[in-house]
Write a protein that holds these residues in place. Structure first.
Motif, mmCIF file in Angstrom:
data_model
loop_
_atom_site.group_PDB
_atom_site.id
_atom_site.type_symbol
_atom_site.label_atom_id
_atom_site.label_comp_id
_atom_site.label_asym_id
_atom_site.label_seq_id
_atom_site.Cartn_x
_atom_site.Cartn_y
_atom_site.Cartn_z
ATOM 1 N N GLY A 1 40.941 39.711 27.261
ATOM 2 C CA GLY A 1 42.280 39.927 27.779
ATOM 3 C C GLY A 1 42.596 39.059 28.982
ATOM 4 N N GLN A 2 42.005 37.867 29.025
ATOM 5 C CA GLN A 2 42.185 36.958 30.149
ATOM 6 C C GLN A 2 42.759 35.637 29.667
ATOM 7 N N SER A 3 43.327 34.922 30.619
ATOM 8 C CA SER A 3 43.691 33.537 30.339
ATOM 9 C C SER A 3 42.422 32.704 30.419
ATOM 10 N N VAL A 4 42.460 31.502 29.856
ATOM 11 C CA VAL A 4 41.303 30.611 29.970
ATOM 12 C C VAL A 4 41.052 30.295 31.439
ATOM 13 N N ARG A 5 42.108 30.090 32.213
ATOM 14 C CA ARG A 5 41.976 29.799 33.641
ATOM 15 C C ARG A 5 41.215 30.928 34.351
ATOM 16 N N ALA A 6 41.626 32.173 34.118
ATOM 17 C CA ALA A 6 40.976 33.318 34.769
ATOM 18 C C ALA A 6 39.532 33.471 34.291
ATOM 19 N N TYR A 7 39.324 33.288 32.984
ATOM 20 C CA TYR A 7 37.965 33.398 32.443
ATOM 21 C C TYR A 7 37.034 32.354 33.046
ATOM 22 N N LEU A 8 37.481 31.100 33.124
ATOM 23 C CA LEU A 8 36.625 30.046 33.678
ATOM 24 C C LEU A 8 36.356 30.271 35.164
ATOM 25 N N ALA A 9 37.341 30.780 35.893
ATOM 26 C CA ALA A 9 37.130 31.083 37.312
ATOM 27 C C ALA A 9 36.070 32.174 37.462
ATOM 28 N N GLU A 10 36.171 33.222 36.638
ATOM 29 C CA GLU A 10 35.185 34.300 36.670
ATOM 30 C C GLU A 10 33.811 33.802 36.241
ATOM 31 N N LEU A 11 33.777 32.972 35.205
ATOM 32 C CA LEU A 11 32.519 32.421 34.713
ATOM 33 C C LEU A 11 31.825 31.586 35.793
ATOM 34 N N ALA A 12 32.597 30.800 36.531
ATOM 35 C CA ALA A 12 32.014 29.988 37.603
ATOM 36 C C ALA A 12 31.387 30.871 38.671
ATOM 37 N N ILE A 13 32.068 31.943 39.048
ATOM 38 C CA ILE A 13 31.525 32.867 40.042
ATOM 39 C C ILE A 13 30.255 33.524 39.531
ATOM 40 N N GLU A 14 30.275 33.974 38.286
ATOM 41 C CA GLU A 14 29.094 34.607 37.698
ATOM 42 C C GLU A 14 27.909 33.654 37.666
ATOM 43 N N GLU A 15 28.148 32.415 37.295
ATOM 44 C CA GLU A 15 27.063 31.439 37.230
ATOM 45 C C GLU A 15 26.534 31.104 38.624
ATOM 46 N N GLU A 16 27.422 30.994 39.602
ATOM 47 C CA GLU A 16 26.981 30.776 40.987
ATOM 48 C C GLU A 16 26.116 31.938 41.452
ATOM 49 N N ASN A 17 26.517 33.154 41.106
ATOM 50 C CA ASN A 17 25.729 34.330 41.479
ATOM 51 C C ASN A 17 24.367 34.331 40.802
#
Length: 81
Positions: free
Chosen positions: A24-40
């Protein structure tokens, strides 16, 4: 923050879009979340390695167990090891 373009092949773009849509996300929101998750995950991996290194010192693991009751059981779902 300014927008930018990232070039990926169409199959990868479609995969990102499908995953984002399923959440239920835009690609922009998903990629932003994915980047944070990967950094974590990177930070967690570094912290885990540092913890393992210091607990190799004689007596440290035993002191930790005395103070904190030992480590929790390892989770098979954990990505950082």
């Amino acid at each position: 923050m300014a927008d930018t373009t990232v070039k990926v092949d169409s199959a990868t773009r479609d995969r990102f879009a499908a995953v984002a849509a399923s959440r239920g996300q835009s690609v922009r929101a998903y990629l932003a979340e994915l980047a944070i998750e990967e950094e974590n995950q990177v930070k967690l991996g570094r912290a885990t390695a540092a913890f393992r290194e210091v607990t190799r010192a004689p007596g440290i693991a035993e002191a930790f167990d005395r103070e904190f009751g030992g480590l929790p059981a390892a989770s098979s779902a954990s990505r950082a090891a």
